[in-house]
Design a protein around this motif. Sequence first.
Motif, mmCIF file in Angstrom:
data_model
loop_
_atom_site.group_PDB
_atom_site.id
_atom_site.type_symbol
_atom_site.label_atom_id
_atom_site.label_comp_id
_atom_site.label_asym_id
_atom_site.label_seq_id
_atom_site.Cartn_x
_atom_site.Cartn_y
_atom_site.Cartn_z
ATOM 1 N N LYS A 176 4.858 5.430 1.400
ATOM 2 C CA LYS A 176 5.875 4.761 0.597
ATOM 3 C C LYS A 176 6.236 5.607 -0.615
ATOM 4 O O LYS A 176 5.353 6.027 -1.362
ATOM 5 C CB LYS A 176 5.367 3.395 0.145
ATOM 6 C CG LYS A 176 6.450 2.440 -0.289
ATOM 7 C CD LYS A 176 5.915 1.024 -0.363
ATOM 8 C CE LYS A 176 7.053 0.014 -0.484
ATOM 9 N NZ LYS A 176 6.550 -1.371 -0.525
ATOM 10 N N PRO A 177 7.516 5.880 -0.824
ATOM 11 C CA PRO A 177 7.920 6.682 -1.982
ATOM 12 C C PRO A 177 7.622 5.958 -3.300
ATOM 13 O O PRO A 177 7.657 4.722 -3.379
ATOM 14 C CB PRO A 177 9.430 6.854 -1.797
ATOM 15 C CG PRO A 177 9.684 6.541 -0.357
ATOM 16 C CD PRO A 177 8.656 5.533 0.033
ATOM 17 N N PRO A 221 8.475 11.020 -4.586
ATOM 18 C CA PRO A 221 9.691 10.544 -3.914
ATOM 19 C C PRO A 221 9.676 10.744 -2.408
ATOM 20 O O PRO A 221 10.417 10.065 -1.690
ATOM 21 C CB PRO A 221 10.808 11.375 -4.573
ATOM 22 C CG PRO A 221 10.115 12.547 -5.187
ATOM 23 C CD PRO A 221 8.757 12.071 -5.570
ATOM 24 N N GLN A 222 8.841 11.665 -1.895
ATOM 25 C CA GLN A 222 8.714 11.856 -0.451
ATOM 26 C C GLN A 222 7.575 11.025 0.141
ATOM 27 O O GLN A 222 7.244 11.165 1.312
ATOM 28 C CB GLN A 222 8.499 13.335 -0.130
ATOM 29 C CG GLN A 222 9.622 14.238 -0.599
ATOM 30 C CD GLN A 222 10.967 13.803 -0.051
ATOM 31 O OE1 GLN A 222 11.104 13.547 1.148
ATOM 32 N NE2 GLN A 222 11.960 13.698 -0.918
ATOM 33 N N GLY A 223 6.968 10.177 -0.677
ATOM 34 C CA GLY A 223 5.864 9.353 -0.215
ATOM 35 C C GLY A 223 4.517 9.990 -0.505
ATOM 36 O O GLY A 223 4.394 11.218 -0.556
ATOM 37 N N LEU A 224 3.528 9.144 -0.702
ATOM 38 C CA LEU A 224 2.176 9.625 -0.978
ATOM 39 C C LEU A 224 1.499 9.928 0.355
ATOM 40 O O LEU A 224 0.635 9.189 0.841
ATOM 41 C CB LEU A 224 1.399 8.567 -1.772
ATOM 42 C CG LEU A 224 0.214 9.044 -2.614
ATOM 43 C CD1 LEU A 224 0.647 10.145 -3.568
ATOM 44 C CD2 LEU A 224 -0.382 7.893 -3.392
ATOM 45 N N VAL A 225 1.896 11.043 0.969
ATOM 46 C CA VAL A 225 1.397 11.410 2.296
ATOM 47 C C VAL A 225 -0.055 11.847 2.205
ATOM 48 O O VAL A 225 -0.561 12.189 1.123
ATOM 49 C CB VAL A 225 2.242 12.539 2.914
ATOM 50 C CG1 VAL A 225 3.707 12.142 2.974
ATOM 51 C CG2 VAL A 225 2.067 13.837 2.155
ATOM 52 N N SER A 226 -0.742 11.850 3.325
ATOM 53 C CA SER A 226 -2.099 12.395 3.394
ATOM 54 C C SER A 226 -2.005 13.918 3.360
ATOM 55 O O SER A 226 -1.601 14.541 4.333
ATOM 56 C CB SER A 226 -2.794 11.940 4.681
ATOM 57 O OG SER A 226 -4.007 12.648 4.855
ATOM 58 N N GLN A 227 -2.378 14.502 2.223
ATOM 59 C CA GLN A 227 -2.304 15.954 2.088
ATOM 60 C C GLN A 227 -3.247 16.648 3.063
ATOM 61 O O GLN A 227 -2.914 17.696 3.625
ATOM 62 C CB GLN A 227 -2.644 16.358 0.651
ATOM 63 C CG GLN A 227 -1.676 15.841 -0.392
ATOM 64 C CD GLN A 227 -0.316 16.510 -0.311
ATOM 65 O OE1 GLN A 227 -0.208 17.648 0.132
ATOM 66 N NE2 GLN A 227 0.721 15.811 -0.726
ATOM 67 N N HIS A 228 -4.424 16.082 3.271
ATOM 68 C CA HIS A 228 -5.402 16.724 4.155
ATOM 69 C C HIS A 228 -4.907 16.733 5.596
ATOM 70 O O HIS A 228 -4.895 17.777 6.255
ATOM 71 C CB HIS A 228 -6.748 16.005 4.063
ATOM 72 C CG HIS A 228 -7.820 16.660 4.867
ATOM 73 N ND1 HIS A 228 -8.575 17.715 4.397
ATOM 74 C CD2 HIS A 228 -8.251 16.443 6.137
ATOM 75 C CE1 HIS A 228 -9.425 18.111 5.325
ATOM 76 N NE2 HIS A 228 -9.247 17.353 6.400
ATOM 77 N N ASN A 229 -4.491 15.586 6.088
ATOM 78 C CA ASN A 229 -4.033 15.537 7.479
ATOM 79 C C ASN A 229 -2.746 16.319 7.677
ATOM 80 O O ASN A 229 -2.538 16.922 8.735
ATOM 81 C CB ASN A 229 -3.848 14.085 7.916
ATOM 82 C CG ASN A 229 -5.170 13.365 8.088
ATOM 83 O OD1 ASN A 229 -6.203 13.996 8.293
ATOM 84 N ND2 ASN A 229 -5.152 12.040 7.968
ATOM 85 N N LEU A 281 0.826 -1.204 0.000
ATOM 86 C CA LEU A 281 0.000 0.000 0.000
ATOM 87 C C LEU A 281 0.861 1.255 0.000
ATOM 88 O O LEU A 281 1.949 1.259 0.570
ATOM 89 C CB LEU A 281 -0.898 0.004 1.246
ATOM 90 C CG LEU A 281 -1.922 -1.127 1.307
ATOM 91 C CD1 LEU A 281 -2.362 -1.356 2.736
ATOM 92 C CD2 LEU A 281 -3.105 -0.803 0.422
ATOM 93 N N PRO A 282 0.376 2.334 -0.602
ATOM 94 C CA PRO A 282 1.156 3.576 -0.587
ATOM 95 C C PRO A 282 1.144 4.298 0.753
ATOM 96 O O PRO A 282 1.997 5.139 1.005
ATOM 97 C CB PRO A 282 0.489 4.429 -1.664
ATOM 98 C CG PRO A 282 -0.910 3.924 -1.740
ATOM 99 C CD PRO A 282 -0.823 2.452 -1.446
ATOM 100 N N HIS A 283 0.171 3.961 1.620
ATOM 101 C CA HIS A 283 0.058 4.700 2.885
ATOM 102 C C HIS A 283 -0.549 3.798 3.947
ATOM 103 O O HIS A 283 -1.406 2.945 3.660
ATOM 104 C CB HIS A 283 -0.829 5.933 2.705
ATOM 105 C CG HIS A 283 -0.789 6.886 3.861
ATOM 106 N ND1 HIS A 283 -1.583 6.732 4.986
ATOM 107 C CD2 HIS A 283 -0.058 8.011 4.072
ATOM 108 C CE1 HIS A 283 -1.327 7.724 5.828
ATOM 109 N NE2 HIS A 283 -0.408 8.506 5.305
ATOM 110 N N LEU A 284 -0.099 4.002 5.184
ATOM 111 C CA LEU A 284 -0.592 3.208 6.310
ATOM 112 C C LEU A 284 -0.548 4.072 7.563
ATOM 113 O O LEU A 284 0.410 4.816 7.789
ATOM 114 C CB LEU A 284 0.292 1.967 6.482
ATOM 115 C CG LEU A 284 -0.080 0.938 7.539
ATOM 116 C CD1 LEU A 284 0.388 -0.450 7.063
ATOM 117 C CD2 LEU A 284 0.566 1.247 8.878
#
Length: 377
Positions: A236-237, A242-250, A177-180
């Motif tokens: 995960k980048p 490259p910096q990871g698919l972070v939660s933009q909203h949070n 998964l891209p995010h956890l």
Amino acid sequence: MSGLYIHIPFCAKRCIYCDFYSNTNLQRRDSYVSALIREMELRSVADPIRTIYFGGGTPSLLTATQFRRLFDAIDKNFDANSIETTIEANPDDLTSAYVDSLRLLPFNRISIGVQSFDDDDLNFLKRRHSAQDAINAVNRCRDAGFDNISIDLIYGLPGQTPKRWLRNLEQAIALDLPHLSAYNLSYEEGTALYKIKEQGGLQLIDDEANEILYNIQRDELTKAGYIHYEISNFAKPTPEHPQGLVSQHNTSYWNGTHYIGLGASAHSYNGLTRSWNIASLEDYIQSLEKEQLPAEIEHLDERMRYNDHLITRLRTMQGVSISELRASFGDVRTSRFLAKTEALKYRKLLKMQGDNVKVSAENWFLSDMVMREMIDL
């Protein structure tokens, strides 16, 4: 303005650990959607909206038709050029037909409340799905074309061993998964779980055992290539990110960006005030039917804004920027902040990296204690 949060309070049944406002009266969904639309009309702003987040409760209990009504209202009342539009969902709601219906809506991110890949854990938490249901839900979303998928996990359950938690993480890693997100189980007053604890019916895990579980997740996910960008969040980048698919909203919350919260119990923040809507489905609906905003407002003085600034930023891998702190709060508070860091740096709880002061990654489990020592009382 950056974020628009919309609270969908409906749940088919309440989980024993959850203290977010929820209601099991699903017959009121249409009336609630109408009230949300009226709140949008009363709170329309010209500032652009960059992220939209449907949280709950269980947003996946709304139909595609109800979501279309809400998105139409968002388009009419806000300058919504959203780069990220998230829906929280329960695995058992994510049937093939429902996932396909979401693809026809503006959603581009799904956050799935898995909580555990252990059926005994799920039974204890009173979740509606099994571990296999969760795996199937993730695969359905991916097959339907969603590539920004996150899951939530909970650790620190009564009697949970490092081996059981490691199996959870291994399954999550296998899904690629891209995010956890992984949260420590908390016993919030007023929840069913809190009542069971008070009655002495649980084999509680102590802080030392919880810290071991936290370190296992940090080590395993880091080895699997995830960036630990916030206390409870991992991304995960990819070549595109490259910096990871972070939660933009949070992330906007932790960066102090302004946001509007719509719906029963939802919070809003504009830098100077914090407001929150009434935590009652019926009172919320009735207030909007009377053209009244059901909100209370708290005005933030400089000390409160300063403390909020520290608490949110110390949660992240970037930490507190000294130059930003000085620009926002002046030399006196910045000097006081730097003086407080000395003892914590000596204890290796804080470290200086360029312009930033941050909690050492290996000590993030102790971040609440660090924040208590850093804020102005």
